[in-house]
Design a protein around this motif. Structure first.
Motif, PDB file in Angstrom:
ATOM      1  N   VAL A   1       4.536   4.066   2.938  1.00  0.00           N
ATOM      2  CA  VAL A   1       4.467   2.768   2.269  1.00  0.00           C
ATOM      3  C   VAL A   1       4.282   1.696   3.333  1.00  0.00           C
ATOM      4  N   ALA A   2       3.328   0.806   3.101  1.00  0.00           N
ATOM      5  CA  ALA A   2       3.073  -0.309   4.013  1.00  0.00           C
ATOM      6  C   ALA A   2       3.159  -1.603   3.213  1.00  0.00           C
ATOM      7  N   GLU A   3       3.850  -2.581   3.760  1.00  0.00           N
ATOM      8  CA  GLU A   3       4.005  -3.874   3.101  1.00  0.00           C
ATOM      9  C   GLU A   3       3.490  -4.973   4.011  1.00  0.00           C
ATOM     10  N   GLY A   4       2.569  -5.772   3.494  1.00  0.00           N
ATOM     11  CA  GLY A   4       2.027  -6.888   4.255  1.00  0.00           C
ATOM     12  C   GLY A   4       0.900  -6.468   5.186  1.00  0.00           C
ATOM     13  N   HIS A   5       0.190  -7.466   5.675  1.00  0.00           N
ATOM     14  CA  HIS A   5      -0.992  -7.219   6.499  1.00  0.00           C
ATOM     15  C   HIS A   5      -0.697  -6.409   7.759  1.00  0.00           C
TER      16      HIS A   5
ATOM     17  N   LEU B   1       0.867  -1.180   0.000  1.00  0.00           N
ATOM     18  CA  LEU B   1       0.000   0.000   0.000  1.00  0.00           C
ATOM     19  C   LEU B   1       0.902   1.228   0.000  1.00  0.00           C
ATOM     20  N   VAL B   2       0.705   2.094  -0.987  1.00  0.00           N
ATOM     21  CA  VAL B   2       1.474   3.339  -1.085  1.00  0.00           C
ATOM     22  C   VAL B   2       0.489   4.490  -0.989  1.00  0.00           C
ATOM     23  N   SER B   3       0.742   5.417  -0.063  1.00  0.00           N
ATOM     24  CA  SER B   3      -0.136   6.578   0.099  1.00  0.00           C
ATOM     25  C   SER B   3       0.702   7.766   0.553  1.00  0.00           C
TER      26      SER B   3
ATOM     27  N   TRP C   1      -1.811  -1.492  10.413  1.00  0.00           N
ATOM     28  CA  TRP C   1      -1.387  -0.382  11.269  1.00  0.00           C
ATOM     29  C   TRP C   1      -1.744   0.953  10.621  1.00  0.00           C
ATOM     30  N   MET C   2      -1.524   1.070   9.304  1.00  0.00           N
ATOM     31  CA  MET C   2      -1.799   2.334   8.624  1.00  0.00           C
ATOM     32  C   MET C   2      -3.290   2.680   8.695  1.00  0.00           C
ATOM     33  N   TYR C   3      -4.152   1.697   8.423  1.00  0.00           N
ATOM     34  CA  TYR C   3      -5.587   1.976   8.494  1.00  0.00           C
ATOM     35  C   TYR C   3      -6.058   2.178   9.933  1.00  0.00           C
ATOM     36  N   GLU C   4      -5.426   1.516  10.903  1.00  0.00           N
ATOM     37  CA  GLU C   4      -5.763   1.776  12.311  1.00  0.00           C
ATOM     38  C   GLU C   4      -5.533   3.238  12.661  1.00  0.00           C
ATOM     39  N   GLN C   5      -4.466   3.816  12.118  1.00  0.00           N
ATOM     40  CA  GLN C   5      -4.171   5.227  12.380  1.00  0.00           C
ATOM     41  C   GLN C   5      -5.268   6.130  11.822  1.00  0.00           C
ATOM     42  N   VAL C   6      -5.755   5.804  10.639  1.00  0.00           N
ATOM     43  CA  VAL C   6      -6.844   6.589  10.043  1.00  0.00           C
ATOM     44  C   VAL C   6      -8.083   6.512  10.925  1.00  0.00           C
ATOM     45  N   PHE C   7      -8.466   5.300  11.333  1.00  0.00           N
ATOM     46  CA  PHE C   7      -9.665   5.119  12.156  1.00  0.00           C
ATOM     47  C   PHE C   7      -9.503   5.772  13.530  1.00  0.00           C
TER      48      PHE C   7
ATOM     49  N   HIS D   1      -1.852  -1.371  -3.989  1.00  0.00           N
ATOM     50  CA  HIS D   1      -2.878  -0.336  -3.854  1.00  0.00           C
ATOM     51  C   HIS D   1      -2.169   0.989  -3.648  1.00  0.00           C
ATOM     52  N   ARG D   2      -2.479   1.951  -4.507  1.00  0.00           N
ATOM     53  CA  ARG D   2      -1.860   3.279  -4.414  1.00  0.00           C
ATOM     54  C   ARG D   2      -2.942   4.320  -4.228  1.00  0.00           C
ATOM     55  N   GLU D   3      -2.801   5.117  -3.187  1.00  0.00           N
ATOM     56  CA  GLU D   3      -3.747   6.198  -2.910  1.00  0.00           C
ATOM     57  C   GLU D   3      -3.059   7.533  -3.165  1.00  0.00           C
ATOM     58  N   TYR D   4      -3.810   8.434  -3.785  1.00  0.00           N
ATOM     59  CA  TYR D   4      -3.281   9.764  -4.088  1.00  0.00           C
ATOM     60  C   TYR D   4      -4.266  10.798  -3.563  1.00  0.00           C
ATOM     61  N   PHE D   5      -3.791  11.684  -2.697  1.00  0.00           N
ATOM     62  CA  PHE D   5      -4.590  12.819  -2.260  1.00  0.00           C
ATOM     63  C   PHE D   5      -3.630  13.913  -1.816  1.00  0.00           C
ATOM     64  N   ASP D   6      -4.160  15.111  -1.703  1.00  0.00           N
ATOM     65  CA  ASP D   6      -3.355  16.272  -1.361  1.00  0.00           C
ATOM     66  C   ASP D   6      -3.233  16.364   0.154  1.00  0.00           C
ATOM     67  N   GLN D   7      -2.078  15.984   0.672  1.00  0.00           N
ATOM     68  CA  GLN D   7      -1.853  16.023   2.113  1.00  0.00           C
ATOM     69  C   GLN D   7      -1.949  17.452   2.641  1.00  0.00           C
ATOM     70  N   LEU D   8      -1.506  18.423   1.850  1.00  0.00           N
ATOM     71  CA  LEU D   8      -1.584  19.817   2.286  1.00  0.00           C
ATOM     72  C   LEU D   8      -3.040  20.235   2.481  1.00  0.00           C
TER      73      LEU D   8
END
Length: 144
Positions: free
Chosen positions: A39-43, A33-35, A48-54, A122-129
């Motif tokens: 970058v996150a590799e493996g489950h 997963l690249v966002s 962990w990355m999605y836990e941070q979002v939630f 899976h690659r996500e693109y959004f404007d972090q700013l």
């Protein structure tokens, strides 16, 4: 092609339900997963990355408003994410920003490659700013 899109839609549903187990179910064990968050590799890392979002946005919702269904490699969608910043968020420099209670709305797109019924990349693109500005952050002045 419809089975591939079912996988992609299953991810959006799992994200909206904040169901981490269901999120990971759609990714292959060695997925990448690249966002803008990194970058996150493996489950383990993807989870962990999605836990941070939630954690940061407990009311996070993803509204998919365009699917490029004529193509399945990569599978592209455009979306709008909404949420309220009610928990700490990890900043690019490694610090945590405490909850601001501010609502956010930001647009993005993602591209997924599905192999054997699982998302491999899976690659996500959004404007972090755009996101950080809505949280009240601003760019630091550059000393001359």
């Amino acid at each position: 092609m419809s089975d591939l899109w079912a996988v992609k839609r299953q991810l959006a549903d799992a994200l909206n339900e904040h169901n981490l187990e269901a999120v990971l179910e759609v990714f292959s064990p060695d997925a990448v997963l690249v966002s803008p968050f990194g970058v996150a590799e493996g489950h383990e890392q993807i989870g962990w990355m999605y836990e941070q979002v939630f954690r940061s946005f407990p009311d996070f919702q993803l509204i998919v408003w365009y699917e490029a269904t004529a193509c399945d490699a990569p599978m592209m969608v455009e979306w709008t994410a909404t949420g309220t910043h009610l928990g700490p968020i990890l900043l690019p420099d490694g610090r945590e920003m405490e909850a601001t209670n501010r609502p956010v709305t930001f647009r993005g797109t993602c591209a997924s490659f599905v192999e054997d019924g699982k998302i491999k990349t899976h690659r996500e693109y959004f404007d972090q700013l755009e996101l950080y500005t809505q949280l009240g952050l601003c760019l630091a002045e550059v000393a001359s």
